[in-house]
Design an enzyme around this catalytic site. Structure first.
Site, PDB file in Angstrom:
ATOM      1  N   ARG A 149     -23.714 -48.045  42.037  1.00  0.00           N
ATOM      2  CA  ARG A 149     -22.844 -46.949  42.452  1.00  0.00           C
ATOM      3  C   ARG A 149     -22.616 -47.040  43.959  1.00  0.00           C
ATOM      4  NH1 ARG A 149     -23.169 -40.332  41.688  1.00  0.00           N
ATOM      5  NH2 ARG A 149     -25.183 -40.484  42.728  1.00  0.00           N
ATOM      6  N   ASP A 182     -31.112 -34.800  44.802  1.00  0.00           N
ATOM      7  CA  ASP A 182     -30.436 -35.742  45.686  1.00  0.00           C
ATOM      8  C   ASP A 182     -29.411 -34.960  46.496  1.00  0.00           C
ATOM      9  OD1 ASP A 182     -28.226 -35.308  44.038  1.00  0.00           O
ATOM     10  OD2 ASP A 182     -28.445 -37.196  42.971  1.00  0.00           O
TER      11      ASP A 182
END
EC number: 2.3.3.9
Length: 530
Positions: free
Chosen positions: A147, A437
């Site tokens: 990603r 996150d």
């Protein structure tokens, strides 16, 4: 060519040809990227003025055409019951590959603090992993996906013509240059997860980026395949257009559930009727989120794409006690719902949860007597047109729960704790049993901002105010000091959080301001690509 003030980390990753390719790619894509970012701002202004998002009349032919399908997935992306997403670090890679996930998503965006040293180490870990990956689709063989950072993010340590390069360009070019050929030679390929898309035009930008990168690096045309995280409310209205644009490359759509809620707040948060209760008070079964996930599944089924469910952020570390058992039960229920809904698999964020996530999908397939390849072949048959309920996609009026002081403190504590840790280099943190996150901060601070803007009355009686916020903030600052937080990092985190919550217009992405603070703490503004 710039005169470097210090050696750029990409010079340790790329040879002269690779550096030249990076500069060429950045120059070729820069103007269109700027136009796309401006288009985001223009749409946000129109929505703020009262416009609602909806389907595009000019692309109706794509949506109503029943015949087109995306290209079949490569062999090692047909079996995706569990995708384990972790930071792209050596420790995380070892755990991900040992636990038997079908896919390891090496994250360079929300889970990794983008310092030069960490980005360099991440690309090296990815390259080491790529050297061992093959195109074997058998269960137990983990496929690598990466990603990259999103369209909106710069890379301050790589200057091209005196301007920071796109972080997306840097991440993709370095990945393809270091690992692309080895993956192709091993019968696999370079596979990406594209984050934060908002339109089919952005999908086209990514497609052009990949085509140019393959040409510059001498890779086979079309070898780079992509999956797309559906993380924005804008993209939800253009799923078929996005798939059509990337139909020769795309392999899956994934429900980025809490980023999607953040996107809703970022888009409609200024409207009082869109005030959200505590995030912990509603589930994926509510109409607002159920409509979103059902749209993803129906679109994937119609166009021959795999639908991947979103992660649940619970941590499952430590001995197997009552709390871990409860976590397993919650995760199992969530994945059983997704399996019944028609998802092909789902994300996990913790290695210990891989078998828990896998079980409901395996049971579903055993009962149906079919696997991933059979499901995809079945979807080649005619599927009904996908009807998009524009009102339901933005209707939060039926969300259960209310805003509470507990929810406010939780949002404030998780944001401040995470920001302080992030500035210290920690891309993921476990806070109150949840793996957090940067998406955690984005959602929490936008909810705090919305409650502040509308003077939300909490269930306990008090009304959201600057005075109340500052009083709670001081409590959390004192708590972090007692836990040994670095004072300079804590003060940066306080400023970032307070400014974003009290701003008349909040920043679209706090991560861009946090990145500026990170760079200032390093004491360097950037270097040239060479």
């Amino acid at each position: 060519m710039n005169t470097p003030r210090s050696r750029s980390f990409v010079a340790d990753l790329l040879d002269e040809g690779g550096l030249a390719a990076l500069e060429t790619l950045e120059r070729a894509t820069r103007e269109e990227r700027a136009a796309l970012l401006q288009a985001r701002k223009d749409l946000a202004r129109r929505v703020h003025a009262g416009e609602d998002l909806g389907l595009l009349p000019e692309t109706a032919d794509i949506r109503t055409d029943p015949d087109w399908r995306v290209a079949p997935p490569p062999a090692d992306l047909t079996y995706r019951l569990v995708e384990l997403a972790t930071p792209a670090t050596a420790e995380a890679a070892k755990a991900a590959l040992a636990v038997g996930a079908d896919v390891w998503v090496a994250d360079l965006e929300d889970m990794l603090v983008p310092t030069p040293d960490r980005l360099l180490a991440a690309q090296q870990v990815i390259e080491e992993t790529a050297a061992t990956r093959t195109g074997d689709p058998a269960p137990g063989v983990t496929t690598l996906m990466v990603r990259p950072r999103g369209l909106h993010l710069p890379e301050a340590h790589v200057l091209v013509d005196g301007t920071p390069a796109s972080a997306s360009v840097v991440d993709v070019l370095c990945f393809l240059a270091r690992s692309g050929r080895r993956l192709v030679e091993n019968g696999s390929g370079p596979y990406l997860y594209l984050p934060k898309l908002e339109s089919w035009q952005e999908a086209r930008w990514w497609g052009d980026l990949l085509t140019r990168a393959e040409e510059l690096l001498g890779l086979p045309a079309g070898c780079t395949r992509v999956s797309i995280l559906v993380e924005t409310v804008q993209a939800a209205y253009q799923l078929e257009e996005i798939l059509h644009t990337l139909r020769d490359r795309v392999t899956g759509l994934t429900a980025g559930r809490w980023d999607y809620v953040f996107s809703h707040l970022r888009t409609y948060g200024h409207r009082p009727e869109h005030a959200l209760p505590d995030v912990a008070s509603f589930t994926m079964n509510t109409r607002f989120l159920r409509t979103y996930t059902e749209l993803i599944v129906r679109t994937c089924h119609r166009r021959g794409v795999q639908a991947i469910g979103g992660p649940i952020s619970l941590s499952a570390s430590g001995p197997f006690d009552e709390s871990v058992a409860m976590t397993h039960a919650r995760v199992h229920r969530d994945k059983a719902r997704e399996a019944a809904q028609g998802f092909d698999g789902a994300w996990a964020l913790h290695p210990a949860l891989v078998p828990v996530v896998r079980a409901p999908f395996e049971v579903r397939d055993e009962r149906a007597g079919s696997g991933a390849q059979e499901r995809l072949r079945h979807r080649d048959e005619s599927q009904p047109e996908v009807v998009v309920d524009a009102h339901a996609l933005r209707d939060v009026s039926t969300l259960p729960g209310s805003a509470t002081l507990t929810g406010m403190r939780t949002a404030l504590r998780s944001s401040l704790t995470y920001l302080t840790g992030w500035l210290a280099g920690e891309g993921t943190l476990t806070i109150s049993g949840h793996i957090e996150d940067f998406g955690t901060v984005e959602l929490a601070r936008m909810q705090l901002w919305q409650w502040m803007l509308h003077g939300e009355r909490f269930a306990e009686g008090p009304t959201m105010s600057v005075r109340l916020f500052d009083r709670m903030l001081e409590d959390e600052i004192a708590l972090l000091r007692r836990r040994g937080a670095r004072e300079d990092l804590l003060q940066h985190a306080v400023r970032l959080l307070r400014d974003s919550v009290l701003a008349e217009e909040p920043p679209p992405f706090l991560c861009t301001l946090a990145y500026e603070a990170l760079v200032s703490l390093e004491g360097t503004a950037g270097t040239s690509a060479a």
